[in-house]
Design a protein around this motif. Structure first.
Motif, mmCIF file in Angstrom:
data_model
loop_
_atom_site.group_PDB
_atom_site.id
_atom_site.type_symbol
_atom_site.label_atom_id
_atom_site.label_comp_id
_atom_site.label_asym_id
_atom_site.label_seq_id
_atom_site.Cartn_x
_atom_site.Cartn_y
_atom_site.Cartn_z
ATOM 1 N N UNK A 212 53.823 5.641 12.681
ATOM 2 C CA UNK A 212 54.047 4.242 12.326
ATOM 3 C C UNK A 212 54.342 4.180 10.827
ATOM 4 N N UNK A 213 55.635 4.195 10.441
ATOM 5 C CA UNK A 213 55.989 4.229 9.019
ATOM 6 C C UNK A 213 56.017 2.859 8.351
ATOM 7 N N UNK A 214 55.769 1.803 9.108
ATOM 8 C CA UNK A 214 55.800 0.463 8.542
ATOM 9 C C UNK A 214 54.415 -0.074 8.270
ATOM 10 N N UNK A 215 54.367 -1.292 7.762
ATOM 11 C CA UNK A 215 53.115 -2.035 7.548
ATOM 12 C C UNK A 215 53.517 -3.465 7.247
ATOM 13 N N UNK A 216 53.099 -4.386 8.098
ATOM 14 C CA UNK A 216 53.520 -5.778 7.950
ATOM 15 C C UNK A 216 53.054 -6.382 6.634
ATOM 16 N N UNK A 217 51.990 -5.850 6.067
ATOM 17 C CA UNK A 217 51.410 -6.368 4.824
ATOM 18 C C UNK A 217 52.426 -6.337 3.691
ATOM 19 N N UNK A 218 53.272 -5.287 3.663
ATOM 20 C CA UNK A 218 54.259 -5.165 2.596
ATOM 21 C C UNK A 218 54.595 -3.715 2.299
ATOM 22 N N UNK A 219 55.590 -3.507 1.458
ATOM 23 C CA UNK A 219 56.063 -2.148 1.176
ATOM 24 C C UNK A 219 55.046 -1.321 0.396
ATOM 25 N N UNK A 220 54.119 -1.963 -0.306
ATOM 26 C CA UNK A 220 53.159 -1.215 -1.126
ATOM 27 C C UNK A 220 52.294 -0.294 -0.278
#
Length: 376
Positions: A212-220
């Motif tokens: 899972x390379x994403x994160x809804x929180x943000x790119x940080x």
């Protein structure tokens, strides 16, 4: 708080306890037909609340029901949990409920409510729907006026602890037993291979790595996509296959991970899985690699091994709820900053290298007595 560990495994059953709340006695008549629990809006927070929800069910009289109120997209998550008796889905979790949603709760004639969020609106609507005993921690505006009792720590100076432990202390205040560290008892529908293509085939592979390379929180909070790709390439060379998962908004990130790799060995499923399908992929994986995200928390709740890279967020508050997960971090003094996007060089995440992650994967495989050598 700065921490410079390379690898850490958490046991939140004993680490980062939350302060206790004053105990409340509930009479049998107060329950009416049962209890409603307003769950958090974010998937990761809801997963961290599941141990508390399961403990709460143990306090509910056998002839009463436990209903969950949560965003509609979480419906399939709670359908996999046999201790949940019913679900009320909210299509717009940050707005006023529709008449249908309000009446769905009112018609249940429930006597007790528990709030795992801090919403004023939800507290007002739950009381208006006939719930006479409503409990939660202090929240926004005049919310506290709608609570039968505002739960406040008995020790105001104690650290707030891990979020999962905070939820547990809320239900312990209502008579639930202490947590023994067990994970939620999921009962997903069907079998892994009964999922639609290509998910069923992926679930049946003995060397599946889920990323899972994403994160809804943000790119940080995102470890670089190129770093994920390097780990995926190594896994494929060892005879494995890779499923890349995430939300619709992370589709481009998934494409960056799979670019240039054997399309028969890696597939971008970002935005293409329902929650029950995602659960089966995570449950079937040999190892999971994820950023601090809802997928990370769901993966940890399956009981499988996993790895996560922590940078701008606080692992003592939102680390995975399973001790089988390895946290990798080499945080500078500016971390955790809790920013959604890094204003500088993202050094808290880039300090962890693909080689370190690949080595930790091999360490996990060794624990399972599995050896996957590089293939020619």
């Amino acid at each position: 708080m700065s921490c410079n560990f390379k690898v850490k495994n958490l046991d939140i059953r004993t680490e980062f306890p939350a302060p206790e709340f004053k105990k409340i006695t509930l009479s049998h008549s107060a329950w009416r037909n049962g209890i409603a629990v307003r769950m958090p809006n974010h998937l990761g927070d809801s997963v961290m609340a599941l141990p508390a929800l399961e403990l709460l069910k143990k306090t509910v009289p056998q002839d009463r029901a436990l209903f969950v109120i949560a965003p509609e997209y979480q419906r399939k998550l709670f359908y996999m949990l046999p201790f949940v008796d019913g679900f009320i889905g909210l299509k717009s979790a940050h707005k006023m409920w529709s008449a249908q949603e309000y009446n769905a709760l009112k018609n249940k004639r429930l006597g007790i409510g528990v709030m795992f969020n801090r919403s004023f609106r939800d507290a007002m609507l739950m009381r208006a729907a006939g719930i006479k005993k409503l409990y939660g921690i202090p929240g926004r505006g005049l919310r506290n006026l709608f609570l039968s009792s505002t739960l406040r720590p008995t020790d105001k100076k104690a650290p707030s602890g891990h979020l999962a432990r905070q939820y547990i202390e809320i239900v312990r205040a209502l008579g639930a037993p202490d947590w023994d560290g067990s994970l939620p008892g999921f009962v997903p529908p069907g079998t892994p291979d009964e999922n639609r293509a290509p998910i069923g085939a992926l679930c049946g592979h003995s060397q599946l790595l889920v990323m899972c390379p994403g994160a809804a929180y943000g790119t940080a909070k995102r470890w670089p996509a190129l770093a994920f790709r390097a780990v995926a390439a190594d896994w494929i060379k060892r005879g494995g296959i890779v499923a890349v998962v995430g939300g619709k908004g992370e589709r481009a990130t998934g494409e960056e991970v799979v670019q240039g790799l054997n399309e028969k060995k890696i597939i971008n499923l970002c935005g293409e899985t329902e929650l029950d399908e995602l659960f089966w992929l995570l449950k079937s994986a040999l190892v999971i690699l994820a950023n601090d995200s809802g997928v990370m928390h769901l993966g940890a709740a399956t009981g499988n091994y996993g790895i996560t890279v922590f940078g701008p967020t606080d692992y003592t508050a939102t680390g995975p709820i399973s001790s089988k997960w390895s946290l990798l971090s080499d945080q500078p003094d500016c971390a955790p900053c809790f920013r959604h996007d890094c204003p500088t060089d993202h050094k808290c995440m880039t300090a962890v290298t693909p080689e370190q992650v690949k080595q930790e994967i091999q360490n996990i495989l060794s624990k399972m007595n599995i050896h996957l050598p590089l293939q020619e």
